[in-house]
Design a protein around this motif. Structure first.
Motif, PDB file in Angstrom:
ATOM      1  N   GLU A 106     122.752  22.743 -10.402  1.00 41.55           N
ATOM      2  CA  GLU A 106     121.157  23.267 -10.017  1.00 41.55           C
ATOM      3  C   GLU A 106     121.147  23.459  -8.729  1.00 41.55           C
ATOM      4  N   LEU A 107     121.573  22.280  -7.800  1.00 39.92           N
ATOM      5  CA  LEU A 107     121.361  22.308  -6.511  1.00 39.92           C
ATOM      6  C   LEU A 107     122.126  23.336  -5.776  1.00 39.92           C
ATOM      7  N   LEU A 108     123.197  23.930  -6.346  1.00 44.51           N
ATOM      8  CA  LEU A 108     123.886  25.058  -5.901  1.00 44.51           C
ATOM      9  C   LEU A 108     123.291  26.256  -6.233  1.00 44.51           C
ATOM     10  N   GLU A 109     122.882  26.480  -7.357  1.00 44.60           N
ATOM     11  CA  GLU A 109     122.334  27.857  -7.744  1.00 44.60           C
ATOM     12  C   GLU A 109     120.886  27.874  -6.877  1.00 44.60           C
ATOM     13  N   THR A 110     120.495  26.747  -6.735  1.00 46.71           N
ATOM     14  CA  THR A 110     119.085  26.929  -5.761  1.00 46.71           C
ATOM     15  C   THR A 110     119.412  27.496  -4.426  1.00 46.71           C
ATOM     16  N   LYS A 111     120.538  26.839  -3.559  1.00 38.06           N
ATOM     17  CA  LYS A 111     120.959  27.052  -2.622  1.00 38.06           C
ATOM     18  C   LYS A 111     121.335  28.757  -2.360  1.00 38.06           C
ATOM     19  N   ILE A 112     121.797  29.201  -3.515  1.00 37.59           N
ATOM     20  CA  ILE A 112     122.274  30.545  -3.466  1.00 37.59           C
ATOM     21  C   ILE A 112     121.298  31.293  -3.548  1.00 37.59           C
ATOM     22  N   LYS A 113     120.169  30.999  -4.431  1.00 34.20           N
ATOM     23  CA  LYS A 113     119.194  31.906  -4.428  1.00 34.20           C
ATOM     24  C   LYS A 113     118.264  31.842  -3.110  1.00 34.20           C
ATOM     25  N   SER A 114     118.296  30.872  -2.283  1.00 32.75           N
ATOM     26  CA  SER A 114     117.678  30.766  -1.082  1.00 32.75           C
ATOM     27  C   SER A 114     118.430  31.990  -0.167  1.00 32.75           C
ATOM     28  N   VAL A 115     119.483  32.493  -0.447  1.00 36.87           N
ATOM     29  CA  VAL A 115     120.399  33.161   0.474  1.00 36.87           C
ATOM     30  C   VAL A 115     119.621  34.608   0.279  1.00 36.87           C
ATOM     31  N   PRO A 116     119.431  35.457   1.261  1.00 41.05           N
ATOM     32  CA  PRO A 116     118.806  36.663   1.372  1.00 41.05           C
ATOM     33  C   PRO A 116     119.819  37.632   0.605  1.00 41.05           C
ATOM     34  N   ASP A 117     119.074  38.455  -0.285  1.00 39.69           N
ATOM     35  CA  ASP A 117     120.211  39.620  -0.827  1.00 39.69           C
ATOM     36  C   ASP A 117     120.983  40.239   0.128  1.00 39.69           C
ATOM     37  N   SER A 118     120.311  40.693   1.480  1.00 34.53           N
ATOM     38  CA  SER A 118     121.058  41.492   2.445  1.00 34.53           C
ATOM     39  C   SER A 118     122.382  40.766   2.899  1.00 34.53           C
ATOM     40  N   PHE A 119     122.504  39.312   2.692  1.00 40.05           N
ATOM     41  CA  PHE A 119     123.772  38.551   3.319  1.00 40.05           C
ATOM     42  C   PHE A 119     124.890  39.167   2.009  1.00 40.05           C
TER      43      PHE A 119
END
Length: 113
Positions: free
Chosen positions: A68-81
Motif C-alpha cells: 500500500e505504501l509503495l502504491e501510494t508512492k507510485i501514485k504520487s509521481v506525476p504521469d509526465s515522469f
C-alpha cells in the motif's frame, strides 16, 4: 521367462476362536493409552500449525502495508515522469513531502525512514 512372485505372509495363520479373550481392564487400558497418545500428538500438531499460520498471517499483513505504501508512492509521481518526462518531474513530486496517508511531513523525511 516369467517369474511368479511367492506370497509370504508375515503373520501366521491364527485361529482366534481358540484363544482366550483379553480382559476388559487390559482392553480399556490399551484403548485409553491409544486415545491419550493420539490426542497429545494432534494437540502438538495443532499448536505448531497455528504458530506457523500466525507467522504467515503477520508476514502477509506486513507485505500488504508495504504494498500500500509503495502504491501510494507510485501514485504520487506525476504521469509526465512515466511518459518520458525529465528527472525534474520526479524531484518535484518528492519535494511535496506527502506520506502514504496524504499528510505532510517535515522536509527531508522520507517514507523509508
Amino acid at each position: 521367462k516369467k517369474f511368479k512372485k511367492k506370497s509370504h505372509s508375515i503373520m501366521a495363520e491364527v485361529d482366534y476362536s481358540q484363544m482366550d479373550a483379553l480382559s476388559l481392564k487390559k482392553t480399556i487400558t490399551v484403548v485409553n493409552n491409544f486415545v491419550t497418545n493420539i490426542t497429545q500428538s494432534l494437540n502438538a500438531f495443532s499448536d505448531r500449525a497455528e504458530t506457523k499460520l500466525a507467522k504467515i498471517t503477520r508476514r502477509i499483513e506486513d507485505l500488504e502495508v508495504t504494498m500500500e505504501l509503495l502504491e501510494t508512492k507510485i501514485k504520487s509521481v506525476p504521469d509526465s515522469f512515466f511518459a518520458g518526462g525529465s528527472g525534474e518531474s520526479f524531484q518535484t513530486a518528492t519535494d511535496n513531502n506527502t506520506t502514504a496517508t496524504g499528510e505532510g511531513e517535515t522536509p527531508g523525511k522520507t517514507l523509508e525512514g
